[in-house]
Scaffold this motif. Structure first.
Motif, PDB file in Angstrom:
ATOM      1  N   ARG A  21       0.823  -1.208   0.000  1.00  0.00           N
ATOM      2  CA  ARG A  21       0.000   0.000   0.000  1.00  0.00           C
ATOM      3  C   ARG A  21       0.858   1.259   0.000  1.00  0.00           C
ATOM      4  N   TYR A  22       2.129   1.136  -0.257  1.00  0.00           N
ATOM      5  CA  TYR A  22       3.042   2.276  -0.210  1.00  0.00           C
ATOM      6  C   TYR A  22       3.681   2.521  -1.570  1.00  0.00           C
ATOM      7  N   LEU A  32       2.024   6.557   2.083  1.00  0.00           N
ATOM      8  CA  LEU A  32       0.915   5.620   2.163  1.00  0.00           C
ATOM      9  C   LEU A  32      -0.093   6.038   1.095  1.00  0.00           C
ATOM     10  N   LEU A 376       0.970  11.046   3.048  1.00  0.00           N
ATOM     11  CA  LEU A 376      -0.258  10.381   2.627  1.00  0.00           C
ATOM     12  C   LEU A 376      -0.709  10.951   1.284  1.00  0.00           C
ATOM     13  N   GLU A 401      -2.631   0.111   8.827  1.00  0.00           N
ATOM     14  CA  GLU A 401      -2.412   1.135   7.812  1.00  0.00           C
ATOM     15  C   GLU A 401      -3.589   2.108   7.748  1.00  0.00           C
ATOM     16  N   GLY A 405      -3.134   6.027   8.220  1.00  0.00           N
ATOM     17  CA  GLY A 405      -3.613   7.001   7.253  1.00  0.00           C
ATOM     18  C   GLY A 405      -4.605   7.971   7.848  1.00  0.00           C
TER      19      GLY A 405
END
Length: 423
Positions: A21-22, A32, A376, A401, A405
């Motif tokens: 997810r990065y 992120l 983010l 995560e 976030g």
């Protein structure tokens, strides 16, 4: 590049790699990803199953076109036809969501022998000449010229407009009455209604569950087709259902369903799945040079298999629900947050000028920049004004995560509030 090709951020970000997810930029900073390349990285960045399938296929043959047999295309078409819920379905692959919607319009107008189309206010369906013609969002409609006669109806923006103060049942009844009135005045044979179950570019807005089922009854009386634009809502993004139309399931599936974005996890795949008699109606040859490319088809098969085997739609529901509630709780204390809405991992935060109902795009831009500084990446959009923050991470997002976030987004909202002098 043309001047209208916009980039996010005052200092645009160059994304050089991703994992899970990065993503990382050219300077080595990690972010992120809460936007997934506009809801396109559906499972995760650099998913090994997809990367390996693409590499293996690229080593054999990259492209053949639909003029030749293509086993991966047939396998993926069979899987999508089964998942669509449409009996005796046919599938045609394209290379984008815009092309998918363009194809659906071609099919519907040919089948019904009419260029009249019903569309929803505040909608977005792509950037081609025909899809712009049915886009009800003025921010994404650069021309009024059109090959279609488009009639816009109410229903996809629940908390704004003349019916906002009604109960869900009365809202639906009012929208159905509006639909009947529009049809009575159309003066012709309308081909289809095209609608996003949850509007994407429009700011992740939607009507009450069951709205399109009620519309479907009216459409069926007159033989009008229903096209469900699932380019952003499909594949379990909303968590509650695999397709967005399933929140309106009474009366059965749509006649045509368009898809794209997340299926390829970054590879360019779009398509239409629908009733055989509609898909088969064209009286002339038609192909898509890049639709059904072997390398994109194996990517779609691998990505879809991973999605289903790991129950990522269920994960979207389990992780998305608490994330929405956390953002709502925090947003209630910020006077320029009008609404936090959505379902699953498709979440919108609407920002307005304090003490008003007026969209505040300047605030959305400030929060976007502040979130980037926190590490983010999010999106923005909405109807006229574009004051909505859009949150749509890969469906494999973990609880940890999601919390990370949310904390960064809360800090970004506070930073923007301070800069704007709001409370």
């Amino acid at each position: 590049m043309p001047s209208w090709l916009a980039l996010y951020y005052e200092r645009p970000v160059e994304i050089t790699r991703g994992e899970g997810r990065y993503v990382w930029d050219a300077e080595g900073r990690r972010y992120l990803d809460f936007f997934g390349g506009i809801l396109t990285t559906m499972t995760e960045h650099a998913l090994p199953a997809v990367a390996e399938a693409v590499a293996a296929q690229a080593g054999r043959v990259l492209h053949t076109s639909t003029l030749y047999l293509n086993r991966p295309m047939i396998e993926l078409a069979e899987r999508i036809a089964e998942l669509s819920g449409i009996p005796d379905a046919r599938v045609f692959f394209t290379s984008s969501g815009t092309e998918a919607n363009d194809t659906a319009l071609l099919l519907a107008t040919s089948f019904r022998r009419s260029n009249q189309i019903l569309a929803m206010r505040n909608s977005y369906h792509g950037r081609s000449f025909s899809s712009v013609a049915i886009t009800g969002n003025t921010s994404w409609s650069p021309t009024t010229l059109s090959p279609l006669q488009t009639l816009y109806v109410h229903g996809s923006v629940r908390t704004r407009g003349p019916f906002a103060g009604l109960s869900d049942a009365d809202f639906t009844a009012a929208c159905v009455a509006d639909l009947r009135d529009v049809l009575d005045q159309a003066g012709g044979q309308v081909a289809a209604l095209i609608a996003e179950p949850v509007q994407g570019v429009g700011g992740f807005t939607s009507g009450p569950d069951g709205l399109f089922a009620a519309f479907r009854e009216v459409l069926a009386e007159r033989g009008i087709l229903w096209i469900s634009d699932e380019v952003q809502t499909g594949w379990g993004r909303t968590g509650d259902h695999f397709w967005g139309w399933q929140a309106h399931a009474a009366g059965g599936p749509p006649d045509l369903l368009t898809f794209a974005k997340g299926l390829g996890n970054g590879m360019s795949i779009g398509g239409v799945v629908g009733r055989a008699e509609v898909l088969d109606c064209l009286a002339a040859n038609s192909i898509s040079t890049f639709g059904g490319s072997p390398v994109t088809m194996v990517a779609g098969l691998a990505n879809l298999r991973h999605l289903l085997e790991h129950d990522l739609p269920g994960n979207a529901r389990r992780v998305g629900g608490p994330l929405i509630e956390r953002l709502r709780a925090f947003g209630s204390d910020v006077d320029f947050v009008r609404e936090v809405r959505g379902r699953g991992l498709m979440i919108g935060i609407e920002l307005v000028a304090p003490g008003t109902d007026r969209p505040w795009p300047e605030a959305a831009s400030l929060v976007l920049e502040a979130a980037r500084e926190e590490g983010l990446l999010i999106g923005k959009g909405g109807g006229p004004g574009g004051g909505v923050l859009r949150i749509a991470p890969p469906l494999s997002l973990t609880e940890e995560e999601a919390a990370e976030g949310a904390a960064m987004l809360e800090k970004a909202l506070l930073r923007a509030r301070s800069a704007l002098g709001a409370s």
